[in-house]
Each structure stands twice: as C-alpha cells, then as structure tokens.
Scaffold this motif. Structure first.
Motif, PDB file in Angstrom:
ATOM      1  N   ALA A   1      13.793  61.227  -5.016  1.00  0.00           N
ATOM      2  CA  ALA A   1      12.809  60.905  -6.240  1.00  0.00           C
ATOM      3  C   ALA A   1      11.497  60.479  -5.800  1.00  0.00           C
ATOM      4  N   LEU A   2      11.827  59.704  -4.170  1.00  0.00           N
ATOM      5  CA  LEU A   2      10.708  59.336  -3.746  1.00  0.00           C
ATOM      6  C   LEU A   2       9.765  60.248  -3.499  1.00  0.00           C
ATOM      7  N   LYS A   3      10.073  61.747  -2.691  1.00  0.00           N
ATOM      8  CA  LYS A   3       9.121  63.079  -3.159  1.00  0.00           C
ATOM      9  C   LYS A   3       8.339  62.506  -3.773  1.00  0.00           C
ATOM     10  N   GLN A   4       8.892  62.665  -4.990  1.00  0.00           N
ATOM     11  CA  GLN A   4       8.153  62.698  -6.492  1.00  0.00           C
ATOM     12  C   GLN A   4       6.843  61.231  -6.728  1.00  0.00           C
ATOM     13  N   ALA A   5       7.401  60.853  -6.020  1.00  0.00           N
ATOM     14  CA  ALA A   5       6.783  59.379  -6.438  1.00  0.00           C
ATOM     15  C   ALA A   5       5.577  59.481  -5.030  1.00  0.00           C
ATOM     16  N   ASP A   6       5.302  59.810  -3.839  1.00  0.00           N
ATOM     17  CA  ASP A   6       4.214  60.402  -3.401  1.00  0.00           C
ATOM     18  C   ASP A   6       3.711  61.014  -3.684  1.00  0.00           C
ATOM     19  N   TYR A   7       3.823  62.447  -4.377  1.00  0.00           N
ATOM     20  CA  TYR A   7       3.308  63.383  -5.689  1.00  0.00           C
ATOM     21  C   TYR A   7       2.405  63.141  -6.401  1.00  0.00           C
ATOM     22  N   ALA A   8       3.688  61.609  -7.065  1.00  0.00           N
ATOM     23  CA  ALA A   8       3.062  61.340  -8.062  1.00  0.00           C
ATOM     24  C   ALA A   8       1.228  60.466  -7.741  1.00  0.00           C
ATOM     25  N   LEU A   9       1.331  59.650  -7.052  1.00  0.00           N
ATOM     26  CA  LEU A   9       0.152  58.770  -6.494  1.00  0.00           C
ATOM     27  C   LEU A   9      -0.892  58.996  -5.206  1.00  0.00           C
ATOM     28  N   LYS A  10      -0.274  60.238  -5.245  1.00  0.00           N
ATOM     29  CA  LYS A  10      -1.326  61.353  -4.512  1.00  0.00           C
ATOM     30  C   LYS A  10      -1.908  61.928  -5.638  1.00  0.00           C
ATOM     31  N   GLN A  11      -1.161  62.349  -6.854  1.00  0.00           N
ATOM     32  CA  GLN A  11      -2.225  63.238  -7.740  1.00  0.00           C
ATOM     33  C   GLN A  11      -2.184  61.998  -8.191  1.00  0.00           C
ATOM     34  N   LYS A  12      -2.527  60.715  -8.591  1.00  0.00           N
ATOM     35  CA  LYS A  12      -2.972  59.893  -9.410  1.00  0.00           C
ATOM     36  C   LYS A  12      -2.697  59.273 -10.618  1.00  0.00           C
ATOM     37  N   ARG A  13      -1.324  59.521 -10.897  1.00  0.00           N
ATOM     38  CA  ARG A  13      -0.625  59.489 -11.747  1.00  0.00           C
ATOM     39  C   ARG A  13       0.493  57.697 -11.523  1.00  0.00           C
ATOM     40  N   LEU A  14       0.555  57.312 -12.656  1.00  0.00           N
ATOM     41  CA  LEU A  14       1.448  56.043 -12.555  1.00  0.00           C
ATOM     42  C   LEU A  14       3.042  56.143 -11.674  1.00  0.00           C
ATOM     43  N   VAL A  15       3.188  55.644 -11.445  1.00  0.00           N
ATOM     44  CA  VAL A  15       4.618  55.182 -10.891  1.00  0.00           C
ATOM     45  C   VAL A  15       5.220  53.760 -11.385  1.00  0.00           C
ATOM     46  N   PHE A  16       6.498  53.665 -11.810  1.00  0.00           N
ATOM     47  CA  PHE A  16       7.096  52.829 -12.185  1.00  0.00           C
ATOM     48  C   PHE A  16       8.545  52.343 -11.503  1.00  0.00           C
ATOM     49  N   ILE A  17       8.668  51.424 -11.207  1.00  0.00           N
ATOM     50  CA  ILE A  17       9.662  50.735 -10.304  1.00  0.00           C
ATOM     51  C   ILE A  17      10.905  49.692 -10.814  1.00  0.00           C
ATOM     52  N   PRO A  18      12.291  49.655 -11.708  1.00  0.00           N
ATOM     53  CA  PRO A  18      12.879  48.769 -12.061  1.00  0.00           C
ATOM     54  C   PRO A  18      12.489  47.331 -10.816  1.00  0.00           C
ATOM     55  N   GLN A  19      12.656  46.561 -11.345  1.00  0.00           N
ATOM     56  CA  GLN A  19      12.428  45.265 -10.538  1.00  0.00           C
ATOM     57  C   GLN A  19      14.140  44.930 -10.154  1.00  0.00           C
ATOM     58  N   SER A  20      15.278  46.042 -11.072  1.00  0.00           N
ATOM     59  CA  SER A  20      16.545  46.041 -10.123  1.00  0.00           C
ATOM     60  C   SER A  20      16.560  46.806  -9.083  1.00  0.00           C
ATOM     61  N   ALA A  21      15.239  47.474  -9.078  1.00  0.00           N
ATOM     62  CA  ALA A  21      15.280  48.107  -7.140  1.00  0.00           C
ATOM     63  C   ALA A  21      14.714  47.309  -6.639  1.00  0.00           C
ATOM     64  N   LEU A  22      13.415  46.682  -6.527  1.00  0.00           N
ATOM     65  CA  LEU A  22      12.899  45.600  -6.386  1.00  0.00           C
ATOM     66  C   LEU A  22      14.073  43.764  -4.893  1.00  0.00           C
ATOM     67  N   ASP A  23      14.694  44.348  -6.134  1.00  0.00           N
ATOM     68  CA  ASP A  23      16.373  43.408  -5.959  1.00  0.00           C
ATOM     69  C   ASP A  23      16.769  43.329  -5.000  1.00  0.00           C
ATOM     70  N   ASN A  24      16.708  45.112  -5.015  1.00  0.00           N
ATOM     71  CA  ASN A  24      18.905  45.573  -4.058  1.00  0.00           C
ATOM     72  C   ASN A  24      18.244  44.960  -2.536  1.00  0.00           C
ATOM     73  N   LYS A  25      19.245  44.626  -1.882  1.00  0.00           N
ATOM     74  CA  LYS A  25      18.576  44.184  -0.929  1.00  0.00           C
ATOM     75  C   LYS A  25      18.384  45.658   0.550  1.00  0.00           C
ATOM     76  N   ASN A  26      19.691  46.605   0.102  1.00  0.00           N
ATOM     77  CA  ASN A  26      19.874  47.605   0.774  1.00  0.00           C
ATOM     78  C   ASN A  26      18.743  48.559   0.835  1.00  0.00           C
ATOM     79  N   ILE A  27      18.024  48.290   0.048  1.00  0.00           N
ATOM     80  CA  ILE A  27      16.754  49.585   0.008  1.00  0.00           C
ATOM     81  C   ILE A  27      15.675  48.591   0.356  1.00  0.00           C
ATOM     82  N   SER A  28      14.630  49.479   1.276  1.00  0.00           N
ATOM     83  CA  SER A  28      13.240  48.991   1.079  1.00  0.00           C
ATOM     84  C   SER A  28      12.340  49.587   0.706  1.00  0.00           C
ATOM     85  N   TRP A  29      12.351  50.753  -0.032  1.00  0.00           N
ATOM     86  CA  TRP A  29      11.511  51.652  -0.289  1.00  0.00           C
ATOM     87  C   TRP A  29      10.853  51.026  -1.830  1.00  0.00           C
ATOM     88  N   PRO A  30      11.441  50.664  -2.679  1.00  0.00           N
ATOM     89  CA  PRO A  30      10.476  49.264  -3.835  1.00  0.00           C
ATOM     90  C   PRO A  30       9.202  49.192  -3.054  1.00  0.00           C
TER      91      PRO A  30
END
Length: 399
Positions: free
Chosen positions: A319-348
C-alpha cells in the motif's frame, strides 16, 4: 560480524542444486525459471548461482495461490484475434517478451518498428523484418508469438482491450508516466469515467482494520464514488466485498492477467466484480506472473483514482508503494489518525509531511477533504442522502 550471524546467513543461502531440491523441481526447470525472471539469484557467476531462501519461499507461495486459469462457461466464446488491432496487440507482446515484460523498453522499440512497417499485419508477414531489425532468431520469435496467441485465446468475446490514446482510455491514467500502452478489461468499462477512490492496506489486516475498510468503502459508494482496490487478501477484499454487498460499483486492479485469479480464494469475488463492476489489468493473458507485477499495478490503480486511502499498513506493505505513486501523480493520500498514533510503525509520520498526504480521524474528515478538492458534493448534500441510522455510522470515529 559474529559467527552466529554468519551461520544464520549461510543457512538462508542455497546453491542451484539445493534450490531446485527446495522447490521440488529439476535443475533444468530452475534454469528455465531464472531465464524467465521468475526466480532471481542473488549472485550469478560462471561457477554457479546463489539463491536466497526468502525468494524461493515466495516462488512456492505463488505456485500455491495463483489459480491456473479462471474457469469459463460452456458457451464461452473466444475473442476474435483476426483483426488489425488484435494483430498489433499480439505483435507488441510478442516483442515485449524479449524485453523482460518491460513497457519502458518495448514501447520505443515498437514505435520505431511501426514507423518502418505495418505492425497491424499478421506476425508471419513481419517476422523476417522484425528478426533482422532486432537481431532476434526467427524460430525464437515464432515460438514467442505462438505462446502469445495461446494466451490470448483464453480471452472471452466480451473482454476489452484499449490502447493509450483511445477515447475510452482513462484520462487521469494517461497523464502519468506509468500509463501502460494497453489495458485489458472485463466488465463495465464506463466505470473508468466515474470518480474513483482507492482503498488499500495490509493483506494481514486486523479485524478492526477490515471493519474500517468495509465501512469506508460503503460510505464512498453511498457518496457516488467508485471504490478501487487490488483484490488482495485483507483490506482489498473487505473494500470490494462492502461495495458488492451494498450494490455499489467497484473496480479490481489486478497484478495478474484478467484470466487469472490471485489469491485463489478470491476467484469467485473476481468473477462477481467482472459481472457487477470492472476488472482491470495491464498484463496480457500470455504473461507469466512476476512478483514485480503487483507494485506495477499500484501505479495503475493510483493513476485511475483521484485519491488513495490507506486503511492499515505495515512498514513493508505494498500500500505504501501506491502512496508513493499517488503523491508522484499529484493525487490525494489519506492516512488514518490511528496509524499516526501507532508507535510500532514510522511510515505515517513520514508521509504526512509530504504534500498531498492528509490525516483523518473520522470518515467525515476524509469526506470534507474530498469536498474541498471538489471530488464529491458538499457534506450537506451527502448527508441528505443518508438515513438517520446510517448517519451515526457516517460520523463514527475512525480509530
């Protein structure tokens, strides 16, 4: 490096004979897989090749999970291959097979050939010139062409192939660098002209993640948005099933040809989507499924979409590969707050700093962003379409 670490590394390395035994195949078959790019050694020398256990395990998984071919009805009618356009398409993929299935390598070569000869002729009329022009053996070319024809014979009469530049080719996708020369379609092609939002995430999503994907796809469908996903296990499956359950259209963008099903358990779901929605692939029915096909399809999925919502994903999720393509293609990318609050992952946190990426706590937040981007009508207009019972879910905290 400590001895224990070295010993562990050595355990994960296989010589050719060991790799063949591990896969349960002959050494000759292993060499064929290497030549076809389906198994890639980490080191290749005149003395022999070395293979990584992880790569061999992936090959095993693919053999178990990709259905050989979608079954068809008894009255199945094959697509007419004897037309100038179909000759062009099959000629293209015959040549592409000599360039490791790469469109970037094949397109300029095919364009040059098209300037020198009529590539909409039968391949038998071109083979001598193509052989001379590309310095390829005629027998090898003929063999490759027969394989392409055999693959294309599995297409149904109702299947569609559209070329970049045709009016039905998705305009948003055509504007991207990743737009493939041809798309293979099964289902309602008009969905490509609708507003599309991708819902993607982990194959091994939690129960909570599956519920979120289901709920998000439901409300996107209710807002008149066509939900796209990749038909993978987990989040993708949940998103597609929600759309089907509530009779909303959905698009499955495959990392395999439209004549194959991955994973096997989604074969029936793929068939339903082809009947009630749309199945899309950039890969011809003659191609052998390669592991890099799946991230490639993410570029196409993002390319046809106005936005991508990542429901749940680990650090190495596709899914992160798609996020990379989306931002490159000037598309919107939405990330849930729950992912940002997850201390086990850094990508958000990394993505949220990039232009085009936004966080959302509630589904309503995502809809506000879609409204501001003029992708959907105002929230007030949307709320008027939702009954009181559903409205409570619509503003439910997306945590």
């Amino acid at each position: 490096m400590e001895r224990k670490v070295i010993e562990q590394v050595v355990k994960d390395l296989f010589f050719s004979k060991e790799a063949a035994e591990y896969l349960g195949i002959s050494s000759q078959r292993l060499n064929q897989l290497v030549h076809a790019g389906q198994v890639i050694p980490i080191k290749k020398t005149p003395a022999g090749s070395l293979f990584l256990r992880q790569d061999l395990d992936e090959r095993k998984r693919n053999l178990k999970t990709i259905a050989p071919e979608l079954s068809t009805d008894k009255d199945h009618e094959k697509i007419d291959l004897n037309t100038p356009f179909m000759h062009e398409v099959m000629n293209y993929y015959t040549i592409q097979s000599f360039f490791n299935y790469s469109d970037k390598k094949t397109e300029p070569i095919f364009k040059e050939l098209s300037a020198e000869m009529d590539m909409q002729q039968k391949f038998s009329k071109l083979i001598e010139k193509v052989s001379d022009r590309l310095k390829l053996n005629e027998n090898d070319l003929q063999k490759a062409y027969r394989k392409v024809v055999k693959g294309f014979q599995s297409l149904s009469k109702g299947d569609m192939i559209i070329k970049k530049g045709m009016k039905d080719y998705p305009k948003l996708l055509a504007m991207t660098d990743e737009a493939p020369p041809y798309l293979f379609l099964r289902g309602n092609i008009s969905l490509l002209k609708e507003k599309i939002v991708s819902v993607v995430g982990s194959r091994g999503a939690s129960e909570d993640g599956l519920k979120k994907a289901h709920r998000l796809a439901r409300h996107l469908g209710n807002a008149g948005i066509v939900v796209a996903s990749g038909l993978a296990r987990g989040v993708d499956t949940a998103a597609h099933r929600a759309a089907i359950e509530y009779h909303y259209p959905t698009i499955a963008v495959l990392g395999t040809p439209i004549t194959r099903a991955y994973p096997k358990e989604n074969e029936q779901l793929q068939r339903i989507i082809s009947q009630e929605g749309l199945v899309v692939s950039q890969f011809p029915p003659s191609s052998q499924v390669q592991r890099w096909f799946f991230p490639m399809r993410n570029a196409v999925m993002s390319g046809i979409s106005l936005a991508t919502a990542i429901v749940e994903a680990g650090e190495t999720s596709g899914a992160l590969k798609q996020a990379d393509y989306a931002l490159k293609q000037k598309r919107l990318v939405f990330i849930p707050q729950s992912a940002l609050d997850n201390k086990n992952i850094s990508w958000p946190k990394k993505y949220i700093k990039r232009e085009g990426a936004s966080k959302f706590t509630r589904i309503e937040d995502l809809f506000v962003a879609l409204e501001q981007a003029k992708i959907i009508p105002t929230i007030e207009e949307q709320m008027s379409l939702i009954d009181e019972g559903t409205e409570k879910v619509y503003v439910h905290q997306f945590k």
